[in-house]
Every structure is written in structure tokens, then in C-alpha cells.
Write a protein that holds these residues in place. Sequence first.
Motif, short mmCIF file in Angstrom:
data_model
loop_
_atom_site.label_atom_id
_atom_site.label_comp_id
_atom_site.label_asym_id
_atom_site.label_seq_id
_atom_site.Cartn_x
_atom_site.Cartn_y
_atom_site.Cartn_z
N ALA A 119 -58.82 42.55 -56.52
CA ALA A 119 -57.40 42.20 -56.46
C ALA A 119 -56.91 41.88 -57.88
CB ALA A 119 -57.21 41.02 -55.54
N PRO A 120 -56.29 42.83 -58.56
CA PRO A 120 -55.85 42.60 -59.94
C PRO A 120 -54.57 41.77 -59.97
CG PRO A 120 -55.22 44.78 -59.25
CD PRO A 120 -56.00 44.18 -58.10
N ALA A 121 -54.22 41.29 -61.15
CA ALA A 121 -53.00 40.52 -61.32
C ALA A 121 -51.77 41.40 -61.12
CB ALA A 121 -52.98 39.89 -62.71
N VAL A 122 -51.91 42.69 -61.28
CA VAL A 122 -50.81 43.61 -61.07
C VAL A 122 -51.14 44.50 -59.88
CG1 VAL A 122 -50.14 43.65 -63.49
CG2 VAL A 122 -51.77 45.34 -62.65
N GLY A 123 -50.09 45.09 -59.32
CA GLY A 123 -50.29 45.97 -58.18
C GLY A 123 -49.95 47.39 -58.53
N PHE A 124 -50.08 48.25 -57.55
CA PHE A 124 -49.81 49.67 -57.76
C PHE A 124 -48.34 49.96 -58.00
CE2 PHE A 124 -53.96 50.00 -55.62
CZ PHE A 124 -54.62 50.77 -56.56
N GLU A 125 -47.47 48.98 -57.74
CA GLU A 125 -46.06 49.18 -58.06
C GLU A 125 -45.84 49.19 -59.57
OE1 GLU A 125 -46.79 44.85 -57.72
OE2 GLU A 125 -47.24 46.52 -56.40
N GLN A 126 -46.87 48.80 -60.32
CA GLN A 126 -46.83 48.86 -61.79
C GLN A 126 -47.98 49.75 -62.25
OE1 GLN A 126 -46.70 44.92 -63.60
NE2 GLN A 126 -45.90 44.10 -61.68
N PRO A 127 -47.85 51.07 -62.08
CA PRO A 127 -49.00 51.95 -62.31
C PRO A 127 -49.56 51.92 -63.73
CG PRO A 127 -47.02 53.23 -61.87
CD PRO A 127 -46.68 51.80 -61.62
N ALA A 138 -42.78 54.62 -58.80
CA ALA A 138 -43.18 54.12 -57.48
C ALA A 138 -44.06 55.14 -56.77
CB ALA A 138 -41.95 53.79 -56.64
N ALA A 139 -43.69 56.42 -56.85
CA ALA A 139 -44.49 57.47 -56.21
C ALA A 139 -45.87 57.55 -56.86
CB ALA A 139 -43.77 58.82 -56.32
N MET A 140 -45.93 57.42 -58.17
CA MET A 140 -47.21 57.44 -58.89
C MET A 140 -48.10 56.30 -58.38
SD MET A 140 -47.65 57.02 -63.01
CE MET A 140 -49.19 56.57 -63.78
N GLY A 141 -47.54 55.12 -58.26
CA GLY A 141 -48.30 53.98 -57.78
C GLY A 141 -48.81 54.18 -56.36
N ARG A 142 -47.97 54.74 -55.50
CA ARG A 142 -48.40 54.99 -54.11
C ARG A 142 -49.55 55.99 -54.07
NH1 ARG A 142 -42.83 54.83 -53.32
NH2 ARG A 142 -42.70 57.11 -53.29
N GLU A 143 -49.47 57.04 -54.88
CA GLU A 143 -50.55 58.03 -54.91
C GLU A 143 -51.85 57.44 -55.46
OE1 GLU A 143 -49.41 61.78 -56.66
OE2 GLU A 143 -47.44 61.66 -55.72
N MET A 144 -51.74 56.60 -56.48
CA MET A 144 -52.93 55.95 -57.02
C MET A 144 -53.57 55.06 -55.95
SD MET A 144 -51.50 54.99 -60.84
CE MET A 144 -52.80 53.81 -61.21
N ALA A 145 -52.75 54.32 -55.23
CA ALA A 145 -53.26 53.46 -54.17
C ALA A 145 -53.92 54.27 -53.06
CB ALA A 145 -52.13 52.59 -53.59
N ALA A 146 -53.29 55.36 -52.68
CA ALA A 146 -53.82 56.20 -51.60
C ALA A 146 -55.19 56.77 -51.98
CB ALA A 146 -52.84 57.32 -51.27
N ARG A 147 -55.38 57.14 -53.24
CA ARG A 147 -56.67 57.67 -53.67
C ARG A 147 -57.79 56.65 -53.51
NH1 ARG A 147 -53.92 60.83 -56.97
NH2 ARG A 147 -53.62 59.39 -58.68
N ARG A 148 -57.42 55.39 -53.52
CA ARG A 148 -58.42 54.33 -53.41
C ARG A 148 -58.48 53.74 -52.01
NH1 ARG A 148 -56.50 55.09 -58.23
NH2 ARG A 148 -57.76 54.60 -60.07
N GLY A 149 -57.73 54.32 -51.10
CA GLY A 149 -57.73 53.82 -49.72
C GLY A 149 -56.99 52.52 -49.56
N ALA A 150 -56.12 52.17 -50.53
CA ALA A 150 -55.35 50.93 -50.44
C ALA A 150 -54.07 51.20 -49.67
CB ALA A 150 -55.04 50.41 -51.84
#
Length: 194
Positions: free
Chosen positions: A25-33, A181-193
Motif C-alpha cells: 500500500a504506497p503513499a500514492v495511488g494509481f490515480e497518480q500514475p 486517469a485511464a493510465m492509472g486504471r490500466e496500471m492497476a488492472a495489470r496488478r489485479g488491483a
Amino acid sequence: MTPASVPASAPASAAAPRHLPGFSAPAVGFEQPFAMLEACHERVQRTLGLLGRLREHVRRQGVDHDARQAARDVLRYFDIAAPLHHQDEELHVFPLLLAQATPEVRALVTRLQQDHVAMTADWAAARAGLQALLDENATGFTPQDEAALDRFARRYGAHIAAEEGVAYPAAAALLPPAALAAMGREMAARRGAA
């Protein structure tokens, strides 16, 4: 290297989706790719630090339980998490810069892409020595293992500096908020988040 020092230094994975090493759980989320990409670099550097301590431990104390656990942690990070990070860059950062950035930045991106190819080859050579440590009869790293580990670790410093100093800021400036935002969602999806 004591049992207490290995877990504290190793990439955290217990809270990670699908238990990916180096992804907690990082200090930042995927909304900040781009902040996530930089957080990945921090984990790379911590894992390389663990690798350095492991090598010193093996030189001084030989191959023991702690050395094997540290080797497993390094293997897991660079086998699983690091390729996902490179994929993020190859899919979201590099194509944008090759299409829209200045000629100087495009030349840098070409070098960064070449680094990724070289890092893959460097890791294939470096991981062999780490994998060998898992054998109960392992005695340590060979001179060839040491050279491969040096090569692998050395390449990352300049690569990370170029990405954070030039490539990421240039790409972030080109991306509108919806694309970020789309970039962050795709990064999260690749990790199963979620």
C-alpha cells in the motif's frame, strides 16, 4: 544480515494484490500514475540495496537461511514487479514521447527502450547466481555471478535518473487528466488491483 533485518529491508508484499513483491500500500495511488512509477523506482532501489547487503553477507558469513530468504525476495521482485513496471513505461510513457516529444526526448526514449532490453538480458544472467543460492549445497557467488550482479545493478542508476528527470515530466506534461486517469486504471488492472 539477521532474520529481523531481511523482512524490514525486503520488498513488502503481504498486503499487495495477488501478493506481488514490491507492491504494498504506497503513499500514492494509481490515480497518480507518475508518482506510482517513481514509487516503483524507490522499490527497485531498496531491492538493489537488499541485493548489495546479501552479497556482502554471503562474502562474510556464507549461504544460510537469511541469505536464501533475501535471494528469494530479490528474485520475486525482479521476476514479477519489475517487468510490470517496465510494461507500464512501454505502454504509457514511451509511445507518447516518441509521438509528441522533442527530438532530444525521443532520442532519450530510444535509449531507455534499449536499456529495457539490456536489463532483461542482465537479469537473466544475474538471476542464475541468486537462484543457485537456494540450493542447500550453495557456497556463494562465483566471479561470473558477481560480474553479472554488478552489471545488472549498475544499469539501473542512470536509467532511473533519466526517466524521473526527463521522460516522466515530459510525458506528464503531454497527458490530459482523463488520459492520466485511464493510465492509472490500466496500471492497476495489470496488478489485479481494484
